[in-house]
Scaffold this motif. Structure first.
Motif, PDB file in Angstrom:
ATOM      1  N   TRP A 403       0.835  -1.215   0.000  1.00  0.00           N
ATOM      2  CA  TRP A 403       0.000   0.000   0.000  1.00  0.00           C
ATOM      3  C   TRP A 403       0.863   1.255   0.000  1.00  0.00           C
ATOM      4  CZ3 TRP A 403      -5.321   0.229   2.763  1.00  0.00           C
ATOM      5  CH2 TRP A 403      -6.063  -0.916   2.459  1.00  0.00           C
ATOM      6  N   PRO A 404       0.324   2.356  -0.566  1.00  0.00           N
ATOM      7  CA  PRO A 404       1.042   3.631  -0.438  1.00  0.00           C
ATOM      8  C   PRO A 404       0.855   4.182   0.986  1.00  0.00           C
ATOM      9  CG  PRO A 404      -1.045   3.954  -1.590  1.00  0.00           C
ATOM     10  CD  PRO A 404      -0.913   2.471  -1.357  1.00  0.00           C
ATOM     11  N   LYS A 405       1.626   5.176   1.348  1.00  0.00           N
ATOM     12  CA  LYS A 405       1.484   5.790   2.675  1.00  0.00           C
ATOM     13  C   LYS A 405       0.182   6.594   2.688  1.00  0.00           C
ATOM     14  CE  LYS A 405       4.426   8.028   6.127  1.00  0.00           C
ATOM     15  NZ  LYS A 405       4.071   7.017   7.130  1.00  0.00           N
ATOM     16  N   LEU A 406      -0.682   6.319   3.687  1.00  0.00           N
ATOM     17  CA  LEU A 406      -2.002   6.955   3.718  1.00  0.00           C
ATOM     18  C   LEU A 406      -2.183   7.790   4.978  1.00  0.00           C
ATOM     19  CD1 LEU A 406      -4.365   4.016   2.624  1.00  0.00           C
ATOM     20  CD2 LEU A 406      -3.512   5.870   1.216  1.00  0.00           C
ATOM     21  N   LEU A 407      -2.955   8.869   4.853  1.00  0.00           N
ATOM     22  CA  LEU A 407      -3.406   9.607   6.030  1.00  0.00           C
ATOM     23  C   LEU A 407      -4.820   9.110   6.319  1.00  0.00           C
ATOM     24  CD1 LEU A 407      -3.036  12.160   7.969  1.00  0.00           C
ATOM     25  CD2 LEU A 407      -4.539  13.296   6.354  1.00  0.00           C
ATOM     26  N   TRP A 408      -5.061   8.601   7.538  1.00  0.00           N
ATOM     27  CA  TRP A 408      -6.389   8.082   7.885  1.00  0.00           C
ATOM     28  C   TRP A 408      -7.223   9.234   8.453  1.00  0.00           C
ATOM     29  CZ3 TRP A 408      -7.913   3.157   6.727  1.00  0.00           C
ATOM     30  CH2 TRP A 408      -6.900   2.304   6.260  1.00  0.00           C
ATOM     31  N   PHE A 409      -8.397   9.438   7.847  1.00  0.00           N
ATOM     32  CA  PHE A 409      -9.252  10.573   8.212  1.00  0.00           C
ATOM     33  C   PHE A 409     -10.602  10.032   8.691  1.00  0.00           C
ATOM     34  CE2 PHE A 409     -12.355  13.894   7.098  1.00  0.00           C
ATOM     35  CZ  PHE A 409     -11.775  15.020   7.677  1.00  0.00           C
ATOM     36  N   VAL A 410     -10.921  10.312   9.974  1.00  0.00           N
ATOM     37  CA  VAL A 410     -12.178   9.791  10.550  1.00  0.00           C
ATOM     38  C   VAL A 410     -13.311  10.769  10.239  1.00  0.00           C
ATOM     39  CG1 VAL A 410     -13.342   9.144  12.690  1.00  0.00           C
ATOM     40  CG2 VAL A 410     -10.937   8.565  12.350  1.00  0.00           C
ATOM     41  N   THR A 411     -14.445  10.245   9.691  1.00  0.00           N
ATOM     42  CA  THR A 411     -15.521  11.115   9.180  1.00  0.00           C
ATOM     43  C   THR A 411     -16.638  11.365  10.190  1.00  0.00           C
ATOM     44  OG1 THR A 411     -16.605   9.184   8.231  1.00  0.00           O
ATOM     45  CG2 THR A 411     -15.120  10.414   6.796  1.00  0.00           C
ATOM     46  N   GLU A 412     -16.529  10.823  11.431  1.00  0.00           N
ATOM     47  CA  GLU A 412     -17.596  11.063  12.432  1.00  0.00           C
ATOM     48  C   GLU A 412     -17.752  12.572  12.667  1.00  0.00           C
ATOM     49  OE1 GLU A 412     -18.455   6.960  13.611  1.00  0.00           O
ATOM     50  OE2 GLU A 412     -16.902   7.972  12.501  1.00  0.00           O
ATOM     51  N   SER A 413     -19.002  13.010  12.754  1.00  0.00           N
ATOM     52  CA  SER A 413     -19.294  14.446  12.874  1.00  0.00           C
ATOM     53  C   SER A 413     -18.587  15.087  14.059  1.00  0.00           C
ATOM     54  CB  SER A 413     -20.800  14.657  13.033  1.00  0.00           C
ATOM     55  OG  SER A 413     -21.348  14.934  11.771  1.00  0.00           O
ATOM     56  N   LYS A 414     -18.491  14.340  15.201  1.00  0.00           N
ATOM     57  CA  LYS A 414     -17.928  14.947  16.411  1.00  0.00           C
ATOM     58  C   LYS A 414     -16.457  15.328  16.213  1.00  0.00           C
ATOM     59  CE  LYS A 414     -17.077  10.367  18.377  1.00  0.00           C
ATOM     60  NZ  LYS A 414     -17.528   9.370  19.314  1.00  0.00           N
ATOM     61  N   HIS A 415     -15.781  14.683  15.215  1.00  0.00           N
ATOM     62  CA  HIS A 415     -14.367  15.005  14.976  1.00  0.00           C
ATOM     63  C   HIS A 415     -14.196  16.155  13.975  1.00  0.00           C
ATOM     64  CE1 HIS A 415     -13.153  11.462  17.182  1.00  0.00           C
ATOM     65  NE2 HIS A 415     -13.928  10.704  16.426  1.00  0.00           N
ATOM     66  N   LEU A 416     -15.302  16.615  13.376  1.00  0.00           N
ATOM     67  CA  LEU A 416     -15.184  17.581  12.276  1.00  0.00           C
ATOM     68  C   LEU A 416     -15.643  18.970  12.713  1.00  0.00           C
ATOM     69  CD1 LEU A 416     -16.724  15.352   9.441  1.00  0.00           C
ATOM     70  CD2 LEU A 416     -14.343  15.517  10.153  1.00  0.00           C
TER      71      LEU A 416
END
Length: 1472
Positions: A403-416
């Motif tokens: 896999w390439p190097k990835l940034l993991w982004f959590v989509t839960e509203s409380k984090h945005l």
């Protein structure tokens, strides 16, 4: 994680059998995608038919007991509690015991494993100690009627003596194995369980096979193979050319939104409270309701945060048009939906993929390749999923394999963070930008990304809305994977366009309650449900007349896998049971789809219940030839298909031939469906070449100027424009010109009783290419409690069933322990990974059955013996064609320096030129040796009372004593015979050989050391042989002081000087007579060739008992006067570096060794070159390193030796080989000359390698012919001379030819005409000796010392060793070289034949679990490279293949040991 639904008794589903579904279910079952009761009955009928024809006598493979127990223990895993999956998970219904009830007491479990294995111990080979004694009672019945021709079977001589080591890899142990075969009146060897099985195999193979072999093209290479001629009676397409089918027009509805984002905006603002998606928990209770308002707001939030909160303002991480990965679990559709629409609003391209479970998931690397090629740097995921991903010790998510190097982004509203009031997504009308990328796994395992444009996405939603009649606020139940395919199109996309309410059923709930989706249809009054056929089947099995089932609200039941031909039985049975619950027949709507073409066709829900759905009962025989032939259901080989409706609105559909240039099919022909529509994928991301082949198919002017898209589906368009799908292109296997579908083969295998044998229906079927055709391989997981007999019986039945139903042979059937096949992320079998493991030899099956004899029908025609052309005609033919006769000679020896043969030894010794050094112990000058030899001569006269010409056996370890004793015998007028002493740790097997040579050579006395004297009279010795029958034994450690009265002078130079005894690789003991003349000529020839003179130092690491090794060790240094440094090979077992250290220490320029020594150094010092360098080891002075052998050069070994020691200064051209045989102990010897020495009148140019014939069999150049040697190549049968480059027997004429066989033990046919042969034509006067080796001469462009063009001799192999198979001559070493290359765990290989079957024995360097991996690989490589079918594959431990003192394999001894059941093999496979 496993595809199945369990139930105990599998009764056929027939109308009116609904009550049968109320049984309790056991814990595992077959894959219900392939369920068809008509087919099950057909399979049973086919098997019954086979039974009537007579049972196939298939010999069971033999397994070592440890392997049986081990594999049983491995297989007895406690019941699988792995979580289910969307793709093919198994489920636990109400009737299934929970995991706690089902768990097994551990002791119980282990004892079951052990008892389970002992039941199968009859199949295992007898244990090591028993040596096969128990085998005799288990001869197969078939043997009773069999009569073996003993001459042919190789048992003509009742006893065979073999020189071999017990550790089989040591140099100094001489073993006698007497294989006494008792023969019953019928001629069957008693105790030969192996031979009984082979005979059983031979009898089975005599049965006629289909199809019969036809005439062949006999020409070079490819044309050599039989070309499959089309059967003149095969069905051919007769219909007219088909026309393209056009779907109904796509109606434009005024209020359809201009894009999907616009639809979301509309519903999110107009009807924010309307439910969009309801998710369920594992108890079937609503977990969460996502409304259109929430979906709109959250999607905007995700879009804003991705665009503005990743990276900096100046350098954002993602920009519109970039690809981002969506990684969401199967039980969280709401989070997926928010992220997906968030990407669409941000104008990003979502790439949905599966959640990686471990760092090395099957196929993970290919997914990584897709992400890399799409340039993905950000992965969106949910909070729960993020927490569940594998973590490193620091808490970071590791990089997954590939896999390439990835940034993991959590989509839960409380984090945005909330978007500012003035920010609004840019909503455009649907255009040609990419909307999303759906991944697709190919047949070879590669993962491609299908790009879908925004206009295609919208048009597809419109077409589905029109076909399915979707209206606002309808409720739809979705059981499918919402990330891709039908589940995505209906449950995530089209639903939003129409503001529908989706009830999403996770698979975790389906596992607990297979009826959940039906209950939800009734509960929510759902109008539409999207399911797969197995969901319908599971519901049937779990259904128990529940009261709360009501399906009357359903107007459409979309069957997503309607393109699977085997879905029809689930549809029929489901309707049959649930019609009483309000299900209307017209509601069932199968559809066909593919990642490339999206929805291809769908059956429309009609109100007219009188219009029956389309259905065709087709002949499988016809389908295999690509044509449609309607058949009656009474026939065995039929495939019943249901229609999948008509083409989509606005689409054009045609059927093209599956191979070659796209051409329209005829109306009665099967082909690949192609679609021309806006609503399809547009490309494989980043792969323009593959895109052109799939998405830009130009069928031709009469149809459409627009390109078509291939669907990957095989089928036809029937009456009324109805589409029928017969299979997928990915599952297509073309065997012998006929097409078979992998799914059909799986269905047949699963219908074989006992069906429960296959663990959870997990079967993989694929084809591999062997010998220019595809071959079918079936791999199945067997239940943990299966015995060996169960497995074998099931395999035999599967072979017969597939043969009966499909008329095709299975090349390989492999069983693996349960839960061991690689899985897809959704729990199905990862087919390409399974195939890869199979081809690499890493599948580790617990049972294998290969059937190459049945399947491989394109072998070359067996060569017929042509009437022999007379030798005269051959010679004339060669002259006419300008070819010279193949003869060559070495340099002229010139006049003998000393014609008085009688005085030669005395002169050599008393001139004092010799200096012997036994490294590292002692040294001896020539005068010392002379004095010692005189004392020995005195002892022979006084104590031995020997006459002139008496034979004396010299039983000494390699050393100076041996040389002194040899010359002592010559001084006394006796004839010495050098014999290898018995090994003190292995007297029982090595002493009989000594005894045999002493007896056969008619020795009047034995000379030896005090230690060996003691050994010969020890208790162990008397247990091995009768010690009273030894001739007198003289101990030379205590020699008399006085000189002999007179040294013996032979009256005639042709009298016998010594006898040379040796065991051939075929296990034959032969002694040759060497006269004084021959011995002198031999030494002179070597002196000239190697340029030996007194100032030379030569290091010798050879066994000094026979052949050239003896001559160099004992004679040459005395004749030439150089110093010899003697290194016994046995010393290298303790210190592998001893020989090279001696060479370096004494600055030796010339050294001689054997292949065994070279192998020991290569293996023992491979990792020590650096430390040896630091110890000062320097080989730069070595100018010649000659390997002494009586076989074809082992190129691989000499090359690896040269490469390995290159760093220590060894010149790559320093290593060369010699060649000798019984009749002439050295025919060729070429020490290379390096550097400036090249101008000193060298004997020949560099060695070369030739590649002989198209099969690239390598034969290294045998070195330059020795001075005084003439060679001719003759036909061994007609005795006529052959032309240049023609293969024939090598004949030699030389002063140092042996004068004849003293005795031959083991093969009386070898008579002395070997030494006195004359050509039948041409030069009939010269007397030649036949070497028994095949080879050819070839004139090279190089010149020798005299300026003449140089003749090179190439040795191919011994005639004795050659195997006649299919009318052609094969040399074992060629097959063995191919086999050793196939797998890293094969360390050695030997082949031999038995009753016309080829037996391959391989030594395994690895765990016993790898043994069965080797069987298919060995069979494949021998077929591919040699056009031979292997009959038996035997896997043994390291060191079982016996070798003699020269390091040559003793194949005949191995054969005898195998047939007498003495090898204790790990596994024996009998190929069918």
């Amino acid at each position: 994680m496993d595809p199945s639904v369990p139930h105990e008794r599998r009764t056929p589903v027939t109308p009116g059998s609904s009550s049968r579904y109320h049984r309790r279910r056991s814990s595992g079952s077959r894959d219900e995608r392939y369920r068809s009761d008509v087919h099950t009955e057909a399979v049973q009928a086919a098997l019954a038919k086979q039974k009537e024809r007579g049972k196939m006598a298939v010999p069971m493979p033999s397994k070592r007991r440890s392997l049986v127990v081990q594999s049983s223990m491995d297989a007895y895993t406690p019941p699988d509690t792995s979580s289910g999956s969307e793709e093919e998970g198994s489920m636990q219904g109400e009737g299934t015991p929970t995991s706690s009830q089902g768990s097994i007491n551990m002791e119980n479990w282990i004892s079951r494993a052990i008892h389970g294995s002992t039941t199968s111990s009859t199949t295992s080979s007898s244990s090591t100690q028993s040596g096969g004694s128990g085998a005799a009672s288990r001869l197969a019945d078939v043997m009773g009627q069999t009569h073996l021709d003993l001459k042919k079977s190789g048992l003509a001589s009742p006893i065979r003596h073999i020189e071999v080591s017990m550790t089989y890899r040591s140099f100094y142990v001489c073993v006698l194995i007497c294989v006494c075969v008792c023969v019953t009146l019928t001629g069957v060897p008693v105790g030969g369980r192996v031979s009984a099985k082979i005979q059983q195999l031979v009898n089975t193979l005599k049965r006629p096979k289909r199809p019969p072999l036809r005439e062949f093209f006999v020409d070079d290479f490819e044309e050599l193979l039989e070309v499959q001629q089309p059967d003149p009676n095969q069905p051919k397409a007769e219909g007219a050319q088909m026309l393209a089918m056009r779907g109904e027009q796509l109606g434009v509805v005024t209020n359809w939104p201009p894009s999907l984002e616009a639809a979301l905006q509309r519903w999110g603002t107009i009807s924010p409270k309307a439910p969009c998606l309801t998710t369920m928990d594992t108890n079937g209770k609503p977990l969460y309701i996502l409304t259109y308002g929430k979906l709109w707001v959250r999607s905007m939030k995700v879009a804003y945060n991705i665009l503005h909160k990743l990276g900096s303002k100046q350098e954002p991480m993602v920009r519109p048009g970039d690809r981002v990965a969506l990684v969401f679990p199967n039980n969280d559709p709401a989070a997926f939906m928010v992220a997906f629409y968030g990407c669409l609003l941000a104008e990003l391209v979502p790439v949905p993929i599966e959640v990686p479970l471990t760092r090395k998931d099957a196929g993970s690397q290919q997914i990584g390749f897709l992400l890399g090629s799409c340039g993905v740097t950000v992965a969106l995921t949910s909070d729960a999923c993020h927490k569940g991903l594998p973590k490193s010790t620091t808490g970071e998510i590791p990089q997954f394999k590939g896999w390439p190097k990835l940034l993991w982004f959590v989509t839960e509203s409380k984090h945005l963070s909330k978007p500012p009031r003035d920010w609004f997504p840019h909503i455009k009308d649907a255009n040609n930008d990419t909307a999303y990328i759906e991944y697709k796994t190919c047949k070879d395992g590669s993962v491609l990304g299908v790009t879908v444009m925004r206009i295609a996405l919208l048009t597809h939603c419109q077409a589905l809305t029109q076909s399915c009649g979707y209206t606002e606020a309808e409720t739809i139940v979705n059981v499918l994977d919402f990330k891709k395919d039908v589940g995505l199109w209906h449950g995530i996309l089209t639903s939003v366009m129409n503001m529908m309410h989706v009830i999403s059923i996770p698979y975790s709930l389906m596992k607990v309650n297979p009826l959940s989706w039906i209950q939800k249809v009734g509960q929510y009054k759902a109008k539409v449900a999207c399911v797969k056929s197995r969901d319908m089947h599971w519901a049937l099995v779990a259904h128990k007349d529940q009261r709360d089932v009501n399906l009357s609200s359903l107007r459409m039941l979309v069957v997503a896998d309607g393109s699977n031909p085997w879905s029809i039985s689930s549809c029929d049975a489901f309707l049959n049971v649930f019609q009483s619950k309000g299900l209307k027949p017209e509601v069932i709507c199968p559809c066909a789809s593919s990642p490339e073409a999206l929805t291809v066709a769908i059956r429309r829900p009609t109100d007219d219940s009188n219009q029956p759905p389309g259905r065709g009962v087709l002949s499988m025989q016809g389908l295999s030839h690509g044509v449609i032939r309607v058949d009656s259901e009474e026939k065995l080989s039929v495939l019943t298909l249901q229609d999948v409706g008509t083409a989509m609105p606005g689409a054009l559909m045609c059927v093209v031939k599956p191979d070659g240039v796209p051409q329209l099919c005829k109306t009665d022909e099967i082909g690949e469906l192609c679609v021309c529509s806006v609503a399809t994928g547009t490309s494989y991301y980043g792969l323009s070449g593959m895109t052109k082949n799939t998405f830009e198919v130009i069928v031709g002017a009469p149809i459409s100027e627009y390109p078509f898209t291939r669907t990957g589906l095989l089928g036809f368009v029937g009456p009324g424009g109805l589409c029928f799908i017969a299979g997928k292109m990915d599952g297509l296997m073309v065997v012998g010109g006929r097409r078979h579908n992998a799914d059909d083969i799986v269905a047949t295998a699963l219908a074989v009783e006992p069906m429960k044998f296959v663990y959870r229906g997990r079967i993989a079927v694929f084809s591999i290419s062997v010998l220019h055709d595809e071959r079918i391989v079936v791999v199945a997981e067997q239940r943990p409690d299966s015995t060996e007999e169960d497995s074998f019986q099931w395999m035999s039945r599967v072979l017969q069933a597939i043969d009966g139903i499909h008329q095709v042979g299975v090349y390989c059937l492999a069983l693996v322990p349960s839960n061991t096949l690689p899985k897809t992320p959704l729990g199905g079998i990862h087919l390409s990974e399974t195939k890869q493991l199979f081809l690499e030899g890493s599948l580790h099956p617990c049972n294998v059955l290969m059937c190459p004899h049945t399947c491989v029908t394109n072998l070359p025609k067996p060569r017929q013996k042509q009437p022999e052309i007379g030798p005269a005609s051959v010679m004339v033919g060669n002259l006419v064609s300008g070819k010279r006769i193949a003869q060559a000679s070495g340099r002229d020896l010139g006049q003998m320096e000393d014609n008085d043969q009688a005085r030669k030894v005395c002169v050599w010794l008393s001139e004092g030129l010799l200096n012997l050094m036994m490294h590292p112990k002692c040294s001896l000058s020539c005068v010392q040796l002379h004095k010692r030899a005189e004392k020995i001569a005195t002892m022979l006269a006084e104590r031995g009372h020997l006459q002139d010409g008496d034979h004396v056996a010299l039983v000494y370890p390699p050393g100076i004593d041996l040389i002194a004793a040899f010359y002592g015998c010559l001084y006394a007028g006796c004839v010495p015979i050098t014999v290898r002493p018995p090994h003190p740790q292995n007297i029982a097997t090595t002493l009989p050989t000594v005894k045999m040579i002493v007896e056969v050579s008619r020795s009047a006395c034995m000379m030896t050391t005090a230690v060996i004297c003691k050994l010969l009279r020890s208790k162990e010795a008397s247990a091995a042989v009768d010690v009273r029958t030894w001739p007198p034994v003289l101990d030379t450690d205590d020699l008399p002081k006085k000189k002999p009265p007179l040294l013996y002078k032979p009256s005639n130079p042709d009298t016998l000087a010594y006898l040379d005894f040796s065991v051939s690789t075929t296990g034959m003991l032969a002694g040759v007579k060497m006269s004084h003349t021959a011995t002198s000529a031999f030494c002179r020839s070597i002196k000239l060739q190697c340029e030996l003179y007194p100032s030379r130092e030569v290091a010798i690491c050879l066994d000094p008992y026979c052949g050239l090794g003896f001559v160099i060790w004992c004679l040459c240094s005395v004749y030439s006067g150089h110093q010899s440094i003697l290194i016994p090979p046995s010393e290298l077992e303790v210190n592998p570096a001893l020989w090279l250290l001696a060479v370096s220490q004494y600055k030796v320029r010339d050294t001689f060794c054997s292949y065994s020594v070279m192998e020991l150094c290569t293996k023992g010092l491979g990792l020590q070159t650096e430390s040896l360098k630091s110890r000062g080891l320097d080989l730069s002075r070595v100018r010649t390193c000659v390997v002494v052998a009586e076989e074809r050069p082992r190129i691989a070994l000499t090359q690896s030796f040269s490469k390995l020691f290159k760093d220590l200064g060894l010149h790559p051209r320093a290593v060369s080989t010699s060649f000798g045989c019984r009749v002439n102990l050295a025919v060729c010897l070429q020490p290379h000359r390096l550097g400036k020495l090249a101008d000193q009148g060298t004997s020949g140019p560099d060695p070369t390698t030739v590649y002989v014939d198209m099969r690239a069999l390598r034969h290294d150049r045998e070195r330059v012919i020795l001075p005084g040697v003439r060679i001719i190549i003759a036909n061994p049968e007609t005795k006529g001379p052959l032309g240049d480059s023609h293969l024939g027997e090598i004949w030699v004429c030389s002063g140092h030819n042996a004068s004849g066989y003293f005795t031959v033990y083991g093969d009386e046919a070898l008579q002395s005409d070997h030494f006195n042969s004359r050509l039948s034509f041409g030069d009939t006067q010269t007397i030649w000796a036949c070497t028994g080796y095949l080879g050819f001469l070839r004139r090279t462009e190089l010149t020798d010392a005299s300026g003449e063009r140089h003749d090179a001799l190439y040795v191919v192999g011994a005639l004795d060793e050659a195997m006649e198979l299919r009318g052609m001559r094969y040399h074992p070493i060629d097959i063995e070289t191919s086999v050793i290359r196939t797998h890293k765990s094969i360390t050695e290989c030997a082949v031999f034949t038995w009753t016309n079957l080829l037996v391959v024995v391989v030594e395994l360097d690895g765990s016993e679990q790898e043994a069965l991996d080797l069987v298919p690989l060995v069979t494949n490589v021998v077929l591919e490279e040699h056009y031979l079918i292997v009959g038996v594959v035997v896997v043994v431990d390291i060191g079982v293949i016996p070798i003699n003192s020269r390091g040559e394999k003793q194949r005949m001894h191995l054969r005898d040991g195998f047939l007498a059941d003495q090898l204790d093999p790990i596994y024996v496979a009998y190929n069918m």
